[in-house]
Design a protein around this motif. Structure first.
Motif, PDB file in Angstrom:
ATOM      1  N   GLN A  87       0.848  -1.193   0.000  1.00  0.00           N
ATOM      2  CA  GLN A  87       0.000   0.000   0.000  1.00  0.00           C
ATOM      3  C   GLN A  87       0.879   1.236   0.000  1.00  0.00           C
ATOM      4  O   GLN A  87       1.886   1.295   0.705  1.00  0.00           O
ATOM      5  N   ARG A 116       3.751   6.929   2.606  1.00  0.00           N
ATOM      6  CA  ARG A 116       4.018   5.799   3.491  1.00  0.00           C
ATOM      7  C   ARG A 116       3.769   4.523   2.695  1.00  0.00           C
ATOM      8  O   ARG A 116       2.631   4.233   2.310  1.00  0.00           O
ATOM      9  N   ALA A 117       4.838   3.796   2.447  1.00  0.00           N
ATOM     10  CA  ALA A 117       4.747   2.562   1.675  1.00  0.00           C
ATOM     11  C   ALA A 117       4.887   1.377   2.625  1.00  0.00           C
ATOM     12  O   ALA A 117       5.858   1.310   3.382  1.00  0.00           O
ATOM     13  N   SER A 118       3.953   0.466   2.586  1.00  0.00           N
ATOM     14  CA  SER A 118       3.983  -0.675   3.497  1.00  0.00           C
ATOM     15  C   SER A 118       3.692  -1.962   2.742  1.00  0.00           C
ATOM     16  O   SER A 118       3.177  -1.949   1.619  1.00  0.00           O
ATOM     17  N   GLY A 119       4.029  -3.070   3.373  1.00  0.00           N
ATOM     18  CA  GLY A 119       3.721  -4.369   2.801  1.00  0.00           C
ATOM     19  C   GLY A 119       4.883  -5.061   2.124  1.00  0.00           C
ATOM     20  O   GLY A 119       4.725  -6.168   1.594  1.00  0.00           O
ATOM     21  N   THR A 178       9.591  -4.894   1.944  1.00  0.00           N
ATOM     22  CA  THR A 178      10.798  -4.183   2.395  1.00  0.00           C
ATOM     23  C   THR A 178      11.206  -3.110   1.392  1.00  0.00           C
ATOM     24  O   THR A 178      11.931  -2.192   1.714  1.00  0.00           O
ATOM     25  N   SER A 225      13.764   4.095   5.503  1.00  0.00           N
ATOM     26  CA  SER A 225      13.271   2.725   5.590  1.00  0.00           C
ATOM     27  C   SER A 225      13.213   2.271   7.035  1.00  0.00           C
ATOM     28  O   SER A 225      14.137   2.528   7.810  1.00  0.00           O
ATOM     29  N   ASN A 283       9.367  -3.143   7.208  1.00  0.00           N
ATOM     30  CA  ASN A 283       8.479  -3.281   6.063  1.00  0.00           C
ATOM     31  C   ASN A 283       7.712  -2.003   5.752  1.00  0.00           C
ATOM     32  O   ASN A 283       6.648  -2.038   5.128  1.00  0.00           O
ATOM     33  N   THR A 284       8.247  -0.882   6.186  1.00  0.00           N
ATOM     34  CA  THR A 284       7.631   0.399   5.879  1.00  0.00           C
ATOM     35  C   THR A 284       8.702   1.356   5.371  1.00  0.00           C
ATOM     36  O   THR A 284       9.795   1.423   5.925  1.00  0.00           O
ATOM     37  N   TYR A 306       9.210   5.432   4.074  1.00  0.00           N
ATOM     38  CA  TYR A 306       8.656   6.773   3.951  1.00  0.00           C
ATOM     39  C   TYR A 306       9.433   7.509   2.870  1.00  0.00           C
ATOM     40  O   TYR A 306      10.668   7.566   2.906  1.00  0.00           O
TER      41      TYR A 306
END
Length: 118
Positions: free
Chosen positions: A3, A23-26, A28, A73, A76-77, A79
């Motif tokens: 996401q 915010r990037a998640s899901g 590495t 980094s 698993n998130t 920015y």
């Protein structure tokens, strides 16, 4: 599930500064190229700034010297921040966060509006 969620857009006046963040998640994202695109009304979506997975940063000519991309980094998130100074009316657009690692790993956020008044 990957996401990308943008934040930080808004209305500013010419010459002011603004930060937009993603915010990037899901994942590495260690092997992803990531960056920002923007799309103004009636125009195509164009790249603004990006960082390759090796750390190489590239900027569109129109924003060089005014925009700075940074990546933080945390597990698993990730920015992804875009610091924008000396904003101009032509910078007004919806700003989209993007991450890719080759098809089918190609992701977009929903965008955040930046409006620069003259």
């Amino acid at each position: 599930q990957v996401q990308l969620v943008e934040s930080g857009g808004g209305l500013v006046q010419t010459g002011e500064s603004l930060r937009v963040s993603c915010r990037a998640s899901g994942d590495t994202f260690s092997r992803y190229d990531m960056g920002w695109f923007r799309q103004a009304p009636g125009k195509e979506r164009v790249p603004v700034a990006n960082i390759t997975w090796t750390g190489l940063r590239r900027y569109a000519d129109s924003v060089k010297g005014r925009f700075t991309l940074s990546k933080v980094s945390a597990g698993n998130t990730v920015y992804l921040h875009l610091d924008m100074i000396n904003l101009k009316p032509e910078d007004s657009a919806v700003y989209y966060c993007h991450a890719r690692h080759g098809p089918p790993y190609d992701y977009w956020g929903l965008g955040t509006q930046v409006t620069v008044s003259s």
